[in-house]
Motif scaffolding. Structure first.
Motif, short mmCIF file in Angstrom:
data_model
loop_
_atom_site.label_atom_id
_atom_site.label_comp_id
_atom_site.label_asym_id
_atom_site.label_seq_id
_atom_site.Cartn_x
_atom_site.Cartn_y
_atom_site.Cartn_z
N TRP A 172 -5.44 -13.26 -11.34
CA TRP A 172 -6.11 -11.98 -11.06
C TRP A 172 -5.22 -11.09 -10.20
CZ3 TRP A 172 -9.42 -9.04 -13.21
CH2 TRP A 172 -9.96 -7.96 -12.52
N TYR A 173 -4.59 -11.67 -9.18
CA TYR A 173 -3.71 -10.88 -8.32
C TYR A 173 -2.52 -10.35 -9.12
CZ TYR A 173 -1.01 -9.34 -4.31
OH TYR A 173 -0.30 -8.57 -3.43
N LEU A 174 -1.96 -11.17 -10.00
CA LEU A 174 -0.85 -10.72 -10.84
C LEU A 174 -1.29 -9.57 -11.74
CD1 LEU A 174 0.74 -14.16 -11.73
CD2 LEU A 174 1.55 -12.47 -10.06
N TYR A 175 -2.51 -9.65 -12.25
CA TYR A 175 -3.06 -8.57 -13.08
C TYR A 175 -3.21 -7.28 -12.26
CZ TYR A 175 -6.30 -6.06 -16.14
OH TYR A 175 -6.90 -5.11 -16.93
N LEU A 176 -3.72 -7.42 -11.03
CA LEU A 176 -3.85 -6.25 -10.16
C LEU A 176 -2.48 -5.63 -9.88
CD1 LEU A 176 -6.53 -7.49 -7.59
CD2 LEU A 176 -6.86 -5.90 -9.51
N GLN A 177 -1.48 -6.46 -9.69
CA GLN A 177 -0.13 -5.93 -9.48
C GLN A 177 0.39 -5.22 -10.72
OE1 GLN A 177 2.09 -9.37 -7.95
NE2 GLN A 177 2.26 -8.23 -6.04
N GLU A 178 0.12 -5.80 -11.88
CA GLU A 178 0.56 -5.19 -13.13
C GLU A 178 -0.03 -3.79 -13.29
OE1 GLU A 178 -0.29 -6.09 -17.79
OE2 GLU A 178 0.32 -7.80 -16.57
N LEU A 179 -1.29 -3.62 -12.85
CA LEU A 179 -1.95 -2.32 -12.93
C LEU A 179 -1.60 -1.41 -11.76
CD1 LEU A 179 -5.53 -3.51 -13.96
CD2 LEU A 179 -3.78 -2.50 -15.44
N ALA A 180 -0.77 -1.89 -10.85
CA ALA A 180 -0.38 -1.17 -9.63
C ALA A 180 -1.57 -0.94 -8.70
CB ALA A 180 0.32 0.14 -9.96
N PHE A 181 -2.55 -1.85 -8.73
CA PHE A 181 -3.69 -1.79 -7.82
C PHE A 181 -3.40 -2.57 -6.54
CE2 PHE A 181 -7.23 -1.18 -11.24
CZ PHE A 181 -6.70 0.06 -11.57
#
Length: 136
Positions: free
Chosen positions: A126-135
Protein backbone atom coordinates in the motif's frame (compact mmCIF):
# COMPACT_ATOMS: atom_id res chain seq x y z
CA UNK A 1 -41.07 9.78 -9.99
CA UNK A 2 -38.93 7.55 -7.77
CA UNK A 3 -36.32 5.36 -9.36
CA UNK A 4 -36.55 1.65 -8.56
CA UNK A 5 -33.84 0.58 -6.14
CA UNK A 6 -31.12 -1.70 -7.43
CA UNK A 7 -29.45 -4.39 -5.37
CA UNK A 8 -26.08 -3.29 -4.03
CA UNK A 9 -23.25 -5.21 -5.65
CA UNK A 10 -20.68 -7.10 -3.58
CA UNK A 11 -18.00 -4.73 -4.87
CA UNK A 12 -19.93 -1.66 -3.65
CA UNK A 13 -20.55 -3.30 -0.27
CA UNK A 14 -16.84 -4.11 0.05
CA UNK A 15 -15.91 -0.49 -0.61
CA UNK A 16 -18.44 0.95 1.82
CA UNK A 17 -18.78 -1.69 4.52
CA UNK A 18 -15.25 -2.71 5.46
CA UNK A 19 -12.69 -0.75 3.47
CA UNK A 20 -9.06 -1.75 3.77
CA UNK A 21 -6.04 0.37 2.87
CA UNK A 22 -2.89 -1.63 3.44
CA UNK A 23 -2.75 -2.46 7.16
CA UNK A 24 -5.65 -0.11 7.91
CA UNK A 25 -8.87 -2.11 8.15
CA UNK A 26 -12.06 -0.18 8.89
CA UNK A 27 -15.12 -1.83 10.43
CA UNK A 28 -18.56 -1.67 8.88
CA UNK A 29 -20.41 1.13 10.69
CA UNK A 30 -22.72 -1.30 12.50
CA UNK A 31 -19.62 -2.79 14.16
CA UNK A 32 -18.26 0.49 15.55
CA UNK A 33 -18.04 -0.05 19.28
CA UNK A 34 -17.39 1.94 22.45
CA UNK A 35 -13.74 1.97 23.47
CA UNK A 36 -12.20 2.93 26.81
CA UNK A 37 -8.54 3.86 26.57
CA UNK A 38 -6.36 2.35 29.27
CA UNK A 39 -2.75 2.63 30.39
CA UNK A 40 -0.29 -0.17 31.13
CA UNK A 41 -1.83 -0.64 34.62
CA UNK A 42 -5.33 -1.04 33.19
CA UNK A 43 -6.49 2.37 34.41
CA UNK A 44 -8.81 4.38 32.17
CA UNK A 45 -6.82 7.33 30.82
CA UNK A 46 -9.54 8.98 28.78
CA UNK A 47 -13.16 8.78 29.90
CA UNK A 48 -14.21 10.45 26.62
CA UNK A 49 -16.81 9.27 24.18
CA UNK A 50 -14.72 7.06 21.87
CA UNK A 51 -15.48 4.35 19.32
CA UNK A 52 -13.26 1.74 17.74
CA UNK A 53 -13.78 2.12 14.01
CA UNK A 54 -11.07 -0.22 12.74
CA UNK A 55 -7.70 -1.84 13.23
CA UNK A 56 -4.11 -1.43 12.16
CA UNK A 57 -3.03 -5.01 12.85
CA UNK A 58 -3.14 -5.34 16.67
CA UNK A 59 -3.78 -1.60 17.21
CA UNK A 60 -7.16 0.12 17.26
CA UNK A 61 -8.30 2.98 15.05
CA UNK A 62 -10.37 5.14 17.40
CA UNK A 63 -12.74 8.06 16.79
CA UNK A 64 -13.31 10.56 19.61
CA UNK A 65 -16.93 11.65 19.18
CA UNK A 66 -16.46 14.75 21.34
CA UNK A 67 -13.45 16.22 19.50
CA UNK A 68 -13.78 14.41 16.13
CA UNK A 69 -10.12 13.35 16.46
CA UNK A 70 -9.08 10.03 14.96
CA UNK A 71 -6.09 8.17 16.30
CA UNK A 72 -4.36 4.85 16.35
CA UNK A 73 -4.09 3.47 19.86
CA UNK A 74 -1.85 0.57 20.87
CA UNK A 75 -3.06 -1.13 24.05
CA UNK A 76 0.27 -2.99 24.27
CA UNK A 77 2.36 0.15 23.85
CA UNK A 78 4.58 -0.67 26.83
CA UNK A 79 5.62 -3.94 25.15
CA UNK A 80 6.63 -2.02 22.04
CA UNK A 81 8.75 0.51 23.92
CA UNK A 82 6.36 3.40 23.44
CA UNK A 83 5.69 5.97 26.17
CA UNK A 84 1.98 6.19 25.36
CA UNK A 85 -0.69 4.19 23.59
CA UNK A 86 -1.31 7.08 21.20
CA UNK A 87 0.66 6.00 18.15
CA UNK A 88 -0.67 8.60 15.72
CA UNK A 89 -3.31 11.31 16.07
CA UNK A 90 -5.27 13.44 13.59
CA UNK A 91 -7.70 16.26 14.37
CA UNK A 92 -10.46 14.95 12.10
CA UNK A 93 -11.60 12.08 9.91
CA UNK A 94 -10.74 14.13 6.82
CA UNK A 95 -7.19 14.69 8.07
CA UNK A 96 -6.79 10.99 8.88
CA UNK A 97 -7.92 9.99 5.40
CA UNK A 98 -5.81 12.55 3.54
CA UNK A 99 -2.59 12.27 5.55
CA UNK A 100 -2.62 8.68 6.86
CA UNK A 101 -4.90 6.42 4.84
CA UNK A 102 -4.02 8.07 1.52
CA UNK A 103 -0.95 10.05 2.44
CA UNK A 104 2.62 10.24 3.71
CA UNK A 105 1.81 9.49 7.35
CA UNK A 106 0.79 5.93 6.47
CA UNK A 107 4.36 4.86 7.23
CA UNK A 108 3.83 5.90 10.88
CA UNK A 109 0.78 3.70 11.60
CA UNK A 110 2.84 1.23 13.62
CA UNK A 111 4.77 3.84 15.57
CA UNK A 112 7.79 6.05 15.04
CA UNK A 113 10.30 4.85 12.47
CA UNK A 114 13.10 4.74 15.04
CA UNK A 115 11.27 2.02 17.01
CA UNK A 116 11.60 -0.42 14.09
CA UNK A 117 14.70 -2.46 13.28
CA UNK A 118 13.87 -2.31 9.58
CA UNK A 119 11.88 -0.03 7.33
CA UNK A 120 8.74 -2.23 6.97
CA UNK A 121 6.94 0.53 5.03
CA UNK A 122 9.42 0.30 2.15
CA UNK A 123 8.16 -3.22 1.42
CA UNK A 124 4.48 -2.52 2.17
CA UNK A 125 2.42 -2.76 -1.05
CA UNK A 126 0.00 0.00 0.00
CA UNK A 127 2.81 2.42 0.86
CA UNK A 128 4.55 1.63 -2.44
CA UNK A 129 1.27 2.33 -4.25
CA UNK A 130 0.93 5.66 -2.42
CA UNK A 131 4.47 6.55 -3.48
CA UNK A 132 3.71 5.58 -7.08
CA UNK A 133 0.77 8.01 -7.02
CA UNK A 134 3.00 10.67 -5.37
CA UNK A 135 0.72 10.70 -2.31
CA UNK A 136 3.52 9.61 0.04
Amino acid sequence: MAMPSKPVSAACRALADQPQFGDLEFNAHQFFGPQRLIDSAGEVIDPGNTLTIGRAQEQSIVLDLDTEAVFIFDFLYFRHGLDSGFVLRCGSVAEFISTVTLGPRYSHIHGPHETWGGAWWLADPWYLYLQELAFA
